[in-house]
Enzyme design. Structure first.
Site, PDB file in Angstrom:
ATOM      1  N   LYS A   1     -10.027   9.067  11.497  1.00  0.00           N
ATOM      2  CA  LYS A   1     -11.429   8.652  11.438  1.00  0.00           C
ATOM      3  C   LYS A   1     -11.817   7.769  12.621  1.00  0.00           C
ATOM      4  O   LYS A   1     -12.991   7.476  12.832  1.00  0.00           O
ATOM      5  CB  LYS A   1     -11.715   7.951  10.115  1.00  0.00           C
ATOM      6  CG  LYS A   1     -11.630   8.889   8.916  1.00  0.00           C
ATOM      7  CD  LYS A   1     -11.853   8.162   7.601  1.00  0.00           C
ATOM      8  CE  LYS A   1     -11.852   9.145   6.432  1.00  0.00           C
ATOM      9  NZ  LYS A   1     -10.590   9.886   6.279  1.00  0.00           N
TER      10      LYS A   1
ATOM     11  N   ASN B   1      -5.429  12.147   6.185  1.00  0.00           N
ATOM     12  CA  ASN B   1      -5.307  11.805   4.782  1.00  0.00           C
ATOM     13  C   ASN B   1      -3.874  11.994   4.292  1.00  0.00           C
ATOM     14  O   ASN B   1      -3.168  12.904   4.730  1.00  0.00           O
ATOM     15  CB  ASN B   1      -6.250  12.682   3.940  1.00  0.00           C
ATOM     16  CG  ASN B   1      -7.698  12.435   4.291  1.00  0.00           C
ATOM     17  OD1 ASN B   1      -8.328  11.537   3.777  1.00  0.00           O
ATOM     18  ND2 ASN B   1      -8.233  13.241   5.205  1.00  0.00           N
TER      19      ASN B   1
ATOM     20  N   GLY C   1       0.815  -1.213   0.000  1.00  0.00           N
ATOM     21  CA  GLY C   1       0.000   0.000   0.000  1.00  0.00           C
ATOM     22  C   GLY C   1       0.844   1.256   0.000  1.00  0.00           C
ATOM     23  O   GLY C   1       2.079   1.206   0.052  1.00  0.00           O
TER      24      GLY C   1
ATOM     25  N   VAL D   1      -8.383  11.684  -2.366  1.00  0.00           N
ATOM     26  CA  VAL D   1      -9.197  12.624  -3.126  1.00  0.00           C
ATOM     27  C   VAL D   1      -8.399  13.348  -4.215  1.00  0.00           C
ATOM     28  O   VAL D   1      -8.942  13.655  -5.286  1.00  0.00           O
ATOM     29  CB  VAL D   1      -9.867  13.628  -2.158  1.00  0.00           C
ATOM     30  CG1 VAL D   1      -8.844  14.559  -1.528  1.00  0.00           C
ATOM     31  CG2 VAL D   1     -10.941  14.426  -2.849  1.00  0.00           C
TER      32      VAL D   1
ATOM     33  N   GLU E   1      -0.756  -9.130  -5.168  1.00  0.00           N
ATOM     34  CA  GLU E   1       0.357  -9.783  -5.862  1.00  0.00           C
ATOM     35  C   GLU E   1       1.129  -8.812  -6.746  1.00  0.00           C
ATOM     36  O   GLU E   1       2.370  -8.765  -6.707  1.00  0.00           O
ATOM     37  CB  GLU E   1      -0.173 -10.940  -6.718  1.00  0.00           C
ATOM     38  CG  GLU E   1       0.895 -11.660  -7.514  1.00  0.00           C
ATOM     39  CD  GLU E   1       0.368 -12.300  -8.781  1.00  0.00           C
ATOM     40  OE1 GLU E   1       1.087 -13.128  -9.371  1.00  0.00           O
ATOM     41  OE2 GLU E   1      -0.760 -11.944  -9.197  1.00  0.00           O
TER      42      GLU E   1
ATOM     43  N   SER F   1      -3.218 -13.012   3.003  1.00  0.00           N
ATOM     44  CA  SER F   1      -4.157 -12.159   3.726  1.00  0.00           C
ATOM     45  C   SER F   1      -3.854 -12.251   5.210  1.00  0.00           C
ATOM     46  O   SER F   1      -3.544 -13.338   5.722  1.00  0.00           O
ATOM     47  CB  SER F   1      -5.592 -12.611   3.463  1.00  0.00           C
ATOM     48  OG  SER F   1      -6.482 -12.024   4.401  1.00  0.00           O
TER      49      SER F   1
END
Length: 494
Positions: free
Chosen positions: A277, A314, A158, A322, A183, A209
């Site tokens: 959040k 963010n 990520g 965004v 992957e 996972s």
């Protein structure tokens, strides 16, 4: 530049050291071609009326529109590019009243050393609007945390996970274990990190996972990590409103699996990557991260593993955020979709987030929630307008902005702390500390078991009730009313 080409008439913003160096550079033989330096603007009244290498200081920033019109300015060059975001945004608003192009002088020294790789001038960026100053971290502390150790990063492919891996690699771990079920992302990271692995760290890539308990146990058993950075999570708010069972199983269930293994295999430090959040959550995603925070804090009091949480907002350029969405909408000709004209968000850059995660992790003793200094929140509508302007188009004319209404679970603004959290400063100016809130471990684990069963059965009513119960478990001292968390039948994309 061809001698017959008209030179751009330039107004310089900032008659400080950087501006003076820029003028001197352009005064050298031949390098002035293409630019006709008309003058400076600077808010220091002591400089106004002076000459810097023959270039006059014509006035202050508020006079830019008048000066651009009077002197037929083609190009405004901002020399002081490290100014705070609020000042830069005000300056850009003034410049946008003109038809002149705006450029930034980023790194004149770097340009002189390598003019092919470092441009003399660049376009205004979103980072300029935020005014985020470069992070200065304690390299010694971070290296002492990581050097010679086995480190696991979940969600390694990520945006945050991959940058964490890059920075961790620079501090010389014995082995870096990258875990993700993406992957293609892992494949790309494997090529990149293998190439930049100059210290000879052993790299291990695990396609899995975090919900696969058996695979996670084999990973911990094989590599015996000293440090775990847990960045894997579902993060898209409206999608998790529609599929709450997924948020529960991954954001809570996956965290429980990893924390159990961390204790079982005597991990030194477990770092949970959380989000703003999670503060006063009004959506499932935030609530599941809130619950993960509470659980990690409760474990710290009954474990030799140190559990540390790092919370931020963010991240610029992260997948699904965004700004890339706005940029794509602008490239497609619009419209740019904003949920509400009053929505604000905190932002930081990906490298900054990763650096401060490592900084906080290096000083954490367990049980803390570190909150990264996000600066001032930015109005999303303003951000959309500026991105349109930066693309050379006019908001409302060339590209329209359409307001679509707040999405399921979306808050108009985010908070970085709960009302019940005690705030403490840290030695690092960009990190604050929230002391843990007490919970009854037996009640917490009993309710988590019930929540896992409700998620497995996809019982929306019971999931709603139990999430609300868990969110309020550590907040019984506050009398603030909490918006009921909406769970079912609501779709969208973040």
């Amino acid at each position: 530049v061809d001698a017959s080409t008209p030179r751009k008439r330039v107004l310089l913003v900032g008659a400080g050291q950087a501006g003076e160096m820029f003028v001197r550079h352009l005064r050298t033989a031949g390098s002035h071609q293409g630019f006709n330096l008309i003058g400076f603007v600077d808010d220091d009244i002591r400089k106004q009326g002076l000459l810097l290498h023959g270039v006059p200081v014509l006035g202050g920033r508020e006079q830019i529109p008048e000066l651009v019109n009077r002197h037929t300015i083609d190009l405004i060059v901002v020399t002081a590019h490290t100014m705070p975001g609020v000042q830069f945004r005000r300056l850009l608003d003034i410049c946008n009243e003109t038809n002149a192009q705006v450029k930034v002088l980023p790194d004149l020294i770097g340009h002189l050393h390598d003019h092919q790789r470092v441009p003399l001038l660049r376009d205004v960026t979103v980072e300029d609007l935020l005014g985020r100053r470069p992070v200065e971290i304690d390299d010694v502390g971070c290296r002492n945390l990581i050097i010679g150790k086995v480190v696991v990063v979940t969600g390694a492919a990520g945006s945050i996970g991959s940058e964490l891996c890059r920075q961790i690699l620079s501090f010389g771990p014995q082995r870096l274990v990258l875990v993700d079920n993406n992957e293609s992302g892992i494949y790309d990271l494997q090529i990149e990190l293998t190439h930049r692995n100059v210290e000879g760290t052993e790299l291990s890539f695990v396609i899995a996972s975090i919900m696969d308990r058996a695979k996670m146990e084999r990973t911990f058993h094989k590599f015996r990590p000293a440090l775990v950075f847990h960045a894997a999570a579902y993060k898209h708010v409206p999608l998790m409103e529609e599929f709450p069972e997924e948020a529960i199983q991954v954001n809570i269930g996956g965290t429980l699996i990893l924390t159990e293994l961390a204790r079982q295999y005597n991990v030194e430090r477990f770092v949970l990557i959380s989000t703003d959040k999670a503060v006063e959550p009004q959506n499932v995603m935030g609530a599941t991260k809130h619950i993960a925070e509470i659980y990690c804090q409760s474990l710290n009091e009954r474990s030799t593993t140190q559990f540390v949480t790092v919370r931020f907002g963010n991240v610029l350029g992260s997948a699904g955020s965004v700004i890339p969405l706005f940029q794509k909408q602008i490239a497609d000709g619009g419209p740019v979709t904003v949920t509400d004209p009053d929505v604000t968000r905190y932002f930081m850059t990906i490298p900054e987030a990763a650096q401060l995660i490592l900084q906080a992790s290096s000083v954490g003793k367990g049980g803390e929630i570190f909150v990264l200094d996000m600066g001032e929140p930015i109005n999303i509508s303003y951000l959309a307008e500026q991105l349109i302007l930066l693309s050379g188009k006019k908001p409302g004319e060339d590209v329209k902005i359409v307001y679509t209404g707040l999405r399921p679970g979306e808050k108009p603004f985010e908070e970085l702390f709960h009302d019940t959290e005690e705030l403490i400063t840290t030695p690092h100016p960009k990190t604050l500390l929230a002391r843990s809130r007490k919970v009854d471990p037996s009640v917490l684990e009993q309710t988590l078991d019930a929540l896992a069963s409700a998620a497995a059965c996809n019982d929306s009513t019971e999931m709603r009730r139990l999430i609300d119960e868990l969110v309020q478990l550590a907040d019984k001292t506050t009398e603030r009313s909490r918006a009921h968390i909406r769970l079912v039948g609501q779709a969208g994309t973040e």
